[in-house]
Scaffold this active site. Structure first.
Site, short mmCIF file in Angstrom:
data_model
loop_
_atom_site.label_atom_id
_atom_site.label_comp_id
_atom_site.label_asym_id
_atom_site.label_seq_id
_atom_site.Cartn_x
_atom_site.Cartn_y
_atom_site.Cartn_z
N SER A 91 0.82 -1.22 0.00
CA SER A 91 0.00 0.00 0.00
C SER A 91 0.85 1.26 0.00
CB SER A 91 -0.92 0.01 1.22
OG SER A 91 -1.82 -1.06 1.15
N ASP A 310 -5.46 0.36 -4.41
CA ASP A 310 -4.01 0.27 -4.58
C ASP A 310 -3.60 -1.07 -5.19
OD1 ASP A 310 -4.96 -0.89 -2.25
OD2 ASP A 310 -3.55 0.14 -0.93
MG MG Z 1 -4.36 1.62 3.29
ZN ZN Z 2 -2.62 -4.90 2.59
#
Ligand code: MG
Ligand code: ZN
Length: 382
Positions: A91, A310
């Site tokens: 992330s 993400d």
């Molecule tokens: Mg996050």
């Molecule tokens: Zn994660």
């Protein structure tokens, strides 16, 4: 046909013949707003569902009677999420790709592959006088929100990341992690006091979001938890209220526009835990935010909403024995996976988010949309 020609000819004739001096008034100083390209938004709401791949969206949609707010978004694209050192991003690298436009290594917060700080879209927006906001259902120093306001070689340096928030004038901060500001292990500073000294109203979970002042003469730091906020299933319910508050606050803050990043942080945590119900409940909370942002933007008329993730988390599959009443899933991993990630857009400039592109291009597209691409992107050493 003929009548449409007659009038301009008459006007032209009299215009040429006229000998009377006409007082020519100088044009009004141009209102910047009227010269702005109509395809460009004044505001961007950037929604990141952490770990919200296509399977998570589909699962949430099926659990919701086959409906998701994402169906209201007219433009769909896909982004390629790899990081500089790994096919599978984390992330931090993914958030830094979105916030800084650089492909960097897993764990990097607002720094490039050589650990050098890179100016974020939020910092550029601040430099240009836009209002800014960060909202998360993790701690505010967690990788996704941190990558907009902090620069650190390692995502878990939470106290150092907290300190970086003092250098950026984010107008609204809402998330967990109060302890990283208040009761620090590596120094005795109380960063809540430091925030107050910088003009913040600091509140926490003892105050309801609905009781927060809409006082745009101050910045707002609202801590939703001492550490990680609870999952939705255990009673957390602030994200939609936080979104409403933040959008209204930022619109009132000034007339220059705003950039807001609002994260559904724990869809990812459901994926890591391989818990179907955790993914669904977190997704449904976020779906309400996705719906609200689109409605808000539609009313506003000058706001671009971009929704993405993400990465995917858990390698989630919806199994063939599923029925509408009983969803059967399988997870192939307790970590992230490398599938391409959908992007949904609504509002002025949404069309630029169609197609397949790198995750770093989301930064480029957003920066261009807000006319921040000419801003000095050099960063002062801190
Ligand atoms: Mg996050
Ligand atoms: Zn994660």
């Amino acid at each position: 046909m003929r009548s449409s020609l007659v009038l301009p000819i008459i006007i032209l004739f009299f215009a040429c013949k006229s000998q009377t001096p006409v007082s020519v008034s100088l044009p009004e100083p141009m209102d910047l707003r009227t010269t702005v390209d109509q395809s460009k938004p004044k505001n961007i709401i950037f929604l990141i569902g952490d770990g919200m791949g296509l399977a998570q969206i589909t699962l949430g949609m099926l659990a919701n009677g086959d409906k998701t707010a994402l169906e209201e978004y007219p433009v769909v694209g896909l982004h390629k999420s790899r990081s500089s050192d790994n096919l599978i991003t984390d992330s931090a690298a993914a958030a830094t790709a979105f916030s800084c436009g650089v492909r960097t290594y897993n764990g990097a917060i607002g720094v490039d592959a050589d650990t050098l700080p890179v100016k974020t879209i939020l910092e550029m927006a601040e430099d240009e006088g836009l209002a800014t906001g960060l909202v998360a259902t993790s701690t505010i120093v967690h990788a996704t929100p941190a990558s907009y306001a902090a620069h650190d070689p390692y995502r878990k340096n939470y106290e150092a990341i907290a300190k970086d928030f003092l250098d950026v004038d984010v107008d609204v901060l809402i998330g967990g992690g109060k302890k990283y500001f208040e009761r620090r292990e590596f120094d005795d500073e109380n960063l809540l006091d430091s925030l107050r000294a910088r003009g913040y109203i600091v509140q926490d979970f003892l105050t309801e979001i609905s009781d927060l002042p809409l006082d745009t003469s101050a910045n707002i730091a609202y801590f939703t938890a001492d550490t990680d906020p609870l999952p939705v299933a255990q009673g957390r319910d602030y994200l939609l209220d936080a979104t409403k508050y933040t959008l209204d606050y930022l619109k009132q803050k000034n007339d220059n526009g705003f950039f807001a990043m609002i994260e559904g942080s724990q869809i990812d945590w459901g994926g890591h835990a391989n818990l179907q119900d955790y993914v669904i409940s977190e997704y449904l909370e976020y779906d309400a935010v996705i719906a609200y942002a689109k409605e808000w933007a539609e009313q506003d008329g000058e706001t671009l909403v971009v929704v993405t993730a993400d990465h995917e988390t858990g390698g989630l599959a919806i199994q063939p024995e599923s029925t509408p009443d009983s969803l059967v899933t399988a997870f192939t991993s307790t970590y992230h996976t490398g599938v391409m990630i959908p992007v949904f857009a609504f509002g002025p400039g949404a069309e630029n988010f169609a197609g397949i592109y790198d995750n770093t291009d989301i930064f480029t597209k957003m920066v261009k949309a807000l006319n921040l691409d000419k801003v000095d992107s050099s960063i002062e050493n801190e």
